[in-house]
Design a protein around this motif. Sequence first.
Motif, PDB file in Angstrom:
ATOM      1  N   PHE A 186       0.823  -1.207   0.000  1.00 54.32           N
ATOM      2  CA  PHE A 186       0.000   0.000   0.000  1.00 54.32           C
ATOM      3  C   PHE A 186       0.860   1.261   0.000  1.00 54.32           C
ATOM      4  O   PHE A 186       1.859   1.340   0.701  1.00 54.32           O
ATOM      5  CB  PHE A 186      -0.893   0.050   1.244  1.00 54.32           C
ATOM      6  N   ASN A 187       0.429   2.234  -0.792  1.00 55.50           N
ATOM      7  CA  ASN A 187       0.967   3.589  -0.710  1.00 55.50           C
ATOM      8  C   ASN A 187       0.066   4.346   0.253  1.00 55.50           C
ATOM      9  O   ASN A 187      -1.071   3.951   0.480  1.00 55.50           O
ATOM     10  CB  ASN A 187       0.925   4.272  -2.083  1.00 55.50           C
ATOM     11  N   ASP A 188       0.555   5.454   0.785  1.00 56.63           N
ATOM     12  CA  ASP A 188      -0.311   6.263   1.635  1.00 56.63           C
ATOM     13  C   ASP A 188      -0.511   7.672   1.072  1.00 56.63           C
ATOM     14  O   ASP A 188      -1.149   8.501   1.699  1.00 56.63           O
ATOM     15  CB  ASP A 188       0.203   6.317   3.076  1.00 56.63           C
ATOM     16  N   ASN A 189       0.008   7.926  -0.125  1.00 57.33           N
ATOM     17  CA  ASN A 189      -0.134   9.229  -0.755  1.00 57.33           C
ATOM     18  C   ASN A 189      -1.052   9.098  -1.968  1.00 57.33           C
ATOM     19  O   ASN A 189      -0.655   8.570  -3.005  1.00 57.33           O
ATOM     20  CB  ASN A 189       1.245   9.766  -1.155  1.00 57.33           C
ATOM     21  N   TYR A 190      -2.269   9.596  -1.829  1.00 58.88           N
ATOM     22  CA  TYR A 190      -3.266   9.451  -2.888  1.00 58.88           C
ATOM     23  C   TYR A 190      -2.846  10.163  -4.175  1.00 58.88           C
ATOM     24  O   TYR A 190      -2.964   9.595  -5.262  1.00 58.88           O
ATOM     25  CB  TYR A 190      -4.625   9.977  -2.407  1.00 58.88           C
ATOM     26  N   CYS A 194      -2.312   0.395  -5.187  1.00 55.42           N
ATOM     27  CA  CYS A 194      -3.051   0.263  -3.925  1.00 55.42           C
ATOM     28  C   CYS A 194      -2.713   1.412  -2.980  1.00 55.42           C
ATOM     29  O   CYS A 194      -1.542   1.716  -2.760  1.00 55.42           O
ATOM     30  CB  CYS A 194      -2.725  -1.072  -3.274  1.00 55.42           C
ATOM     31  N   VAL A 195      -3.762   1.997  -2.423  1.00 56.88           N
ATOM     32  CA  VAL A 195      -3.604   3.137  -1.520  1.00 56.88           C
ATOM     33  C   VAL A 195      -4.383   2.856  -0.244  1.00 56.88           C
ATOM     34  O   VAL A 195      -5.557   2.477  -0.297  1.00 56.88           O
ATOM     35  CB  VAL A 195      -4.134   4.441  -2.145  1.00 56.88           C
ATOM     36  N   GLN A 196      -3.726   3.044   0.884  1.00 58.05           N
ATOM     37  CA  GLN A 196      -4.390   2.909   2.179  1.00 58.05           C
ATOM     38  C   GLN A 196      -4.694   4.306   2.691  1.00 58.05           C
ATOM     39  O   GLN A 196      -3.799   5.142   2.793  1.00 58.05           O
ATOM     40  CB  GLN A 196      -3.479   2.170   3.161  1.00 58.05           C
ATOM     41  N   ILE A 197      -5.961   4.565   2.999  1.00 58.03           N
ATOM     42  CA  ILE A 197      -6.395   5.881   3.443  1.00 58.03           C
ATOM     43  C   ILE A 197      -6.900   5.767   4.868  1.00 58.03           C
ATOM     44  O   ILE A 197      -7.897   5.088   5.141  1.00 58.03           O
ATOM     45  CB  ILE A 197      -7.486   6.435   2.506  1.00 58.03           C
ATOM     46  N   ASP A 198      -6.205   6.424   5.775  1.00 54.57           N
ATOM     47  CA  ASP A 198      -6.533   6.391   7.199  1.00 54.57           C
ATOM     48  C   ASP A 198      -7.641   7.404   7.468  1.00 54.57           C
ATOM     49  O   ASP A 198      -7.417   8.616   7.445  1.00 54.57           O
ATOM     50  CB  ASP A 198      -5.281   6.710   8.023  1.00 54.57           C
ATOM     51  N   MET A 199      -8.844   6.915   7.724  1.00 55.22           N
ATOM     52  CA  MET A 199     -10.002   7.774   7.935  1.00 55.22           C
ATOM     53  C   MET A 199      -9.962   8.525   9.259  1.00 55.22           C
ATOM     54  O   MET A 199     -10.759   9.447   9.459  1.00 55.22           O
ATOM     55  CB  MET A 199     -11.283   6.940   7.848  1.00 55.22           C
ATOM     56  N   SER A 200      -9.040   8.178  10.136  1.00 50.68           N
ATOM     57  CA  SER A 200      -8.948   8.898  11.407  1.00 50.68           C
ATOM     58  C   SER A 200      -8.200  10.220  11.240  1.00 50.68           C
ATOM     59  O   SER A 200      -8.189  11.043  12.149  1.00 50.68           O
ATOM     60  CB  SER A 200      -8.267   8.031  12.469  1.00 50.68           C
ATOM     61  N   LEU A 201      -7.584  10.438  10.076  1.00 47.45           N
ATOM     62  CA  LEU A 201      -6.875  11.683   9.795  1.00 47.45           C
ATOM     63  C   LEU A 201      -7.790  12.655   9.058  1.00 47.45           C
ATOM     64  O   LEU A 201      -8.510  12.261   8.140  1.00 47.45           O
ATOM     65  CB  LEU A 201      -5.630  11.412   8.948  1.00 47.45           C
ATOM     66  N   ALA A 202      -7.736  13.910   9.438  1.00 50.33           N
ATOM     67  CA  ALA A 202      -8.577  14.925   8.801  1.00 50.33           C
ATOM     68  C   ALA A 202      -8.284  15.036   7.307  1.00 50.33           C
ATOM     69  O   ALA A 202      -9.174  15.369   6.519  1.00 50.33           O
ATOM     70  CB  ALA A 202      -8.374  16.276   9.489  1.00 50.33           C
ATOM     71  N   SER A 203      -7.062  14.736   6.900  1.00 43.13           N
ATOM     72  CA  SER A 203      -6.690  14.843   5.485  1.00 43.13           C
ATOM     73  C   SER A 203      -7.456  13.865   4.601  1.00 43.13           C
ATOM     74  O   SER A 203      -7.485  14.013   3.380  1.00 43.13           O
ATOM     75  CB  SER A 203      -5.185  14.636   5.320  1.00 43.13           C
ATOM     76  N   SER A 204      -8.098  12.853   5.187  1.00 39.81           N
ATOM     77  CA  SER A 204      -8.855  11.881   4.388  1.00 39.81           C
ATOM     78  C   SER A 204     -10.272  12.357   4.086  1.00 39.81           C
ATOM     79  O   SER A 204     -10.944  11.787   3.223  1.00 39.81           O
ATOM     80  CB  SER A 204      -8.912  10.534   5.109  1.00 39.81           C
ATOM     81  N   ASP A 205     -10.733  13.405   4.755  1.00 38.35           N
ATOM     82  CA  ASP A 205     -12.115  13.865   4.587  1.00 38.35           C
ATOM     83  C   ASP A 205     -12.505  14.164   3.139  1.00 38.35           C
ATOM     84  O   ASP A 205     -13.565  13.725   2.690  1.00 38.35           O
ATOM     85  CB  ASP A 205     -12.398  15.078   5.479  1.00 38.35           C
ATOM     86  N   PRO A 206     -11.674  14.894   2.364  1.00 33.60           N
ATOM     87  CA  PRO A 206     -12.073  15.155   0.974  1.00 33.60           C
ATOM     88  C   PRO A 206     -12.249  13.879   0.147  1.00 33.60           C
ATOM     89  O   PRO A 206     -13.174  13.788  -0.670  1.00 33.60           O
ATOM     90  CB  PRO A 206     -10.925  16.006   0.415  1.00 33.60           C
ATOM     91  N   PHE A 210      -6.820   0.919  -6.182  1.00 31.38           N
ATOM     92  CA  PHE A 210      -7.481   0.115  -5.150  1.00 31.38           C
ATOM     93  C   PHE A 210      -7.350   0.960  -3.889  1.00 31.38           C
ATOM     94  O   PHE A 210      -6.259   1.056  -3.318  1.00 31.38           O
ATOM     95  CB  PHE A 210      -6.732  -1.209  -5.027  1.00 31.38           C
ATOM     96  N   LEU A 211      -8.418   1.645  -3.506  1.00 30.15           N
ATOM     97  CA  LEU A 211      -8.382   2.522  -2.339  1.00 30.15           C
ATOM     98  C   LEU A 211      -8.967   1.777  -1.144  1.00 30.15           C
ATOM     99  O   LEU A 211     -10.133   1.371  -1.176  1.00 30.15           O
ATOM    100  CB  LEU A 211      -9.182   3.798  -2.596  1.00 30.15           C
ATOM    101  N   PHE A 212      -8.146   1.605  -0.115  1.00 30.68           N
ATOM    102  CA  PHE A 212      -8.599   0.929   1.105  1.00 30.68           C
ATOM    103  C   PHE A 212      -8.784   1.984   2.186  1.00 30.68           C
ATOM    104  O   PHE A 212      -7.823   2.509   2.736  1.00 30.68           O
ATOM    105  CB  PHE A 212      -7.582  -0.124   1.544  1.00 30.68           C
TER     106      PHE A 212
END
Length: 168
Positions: free
Chosen positions: A48-52, A100-112, A67-69
């Motif tokens: 997984f990457n973490d930079n969308y 593949c990208v892992q998006i941490d929903m607990s971070l405010a940066s994931s809101d958009p 593949f966005l997780f």
Amino acid sequence: MKKIESMIFVAMFLLSLYSLSGCSQTKIPAKEIDSFWTKETNRISIDFNDNYQESQKQATKENKPLFLFFMEPNCIFSQKMSKETFLNNKIIALSKSFVCVQIDMSLASSDPLCQQYHVKGSPTIQFVSAQGRPLQQITQCQTPEKLEQQMEMVLHSIAWRESQTLLR
């Protein structure tokens, strides 16, 4: 007596709704989070990457779908997928056909991103074409077998669309 039966029915109904809601409300103490989240595991998993934004550029360059997780570190269902589903050899092999990208929903940066793809809870997987078009969204925890089917279906639908474009 009927009042007690009604109360039991309502309680069971609410409990069943809660169990279907994924991790939007389910949390476990941080001290119990598996070492996977601290990257201390030696097991092979999806890369997984973490930079969308970087991943989107890579997907366009390589003509691969995203593949966005969408996950939360304290979500037991996100952890279950990371510890079981994403360690499956077939899933790992199929993941190489995606960025593949892992998006941490607990971070405010994931809101958009959550708003863009209409993500309401974790875990959620969103497949996106290399051109940025949303393809399919999967909510709730997936077994390796179910996720394998979904990944193959996405890849087949992309191949079919490309073949139709070539025929025109």
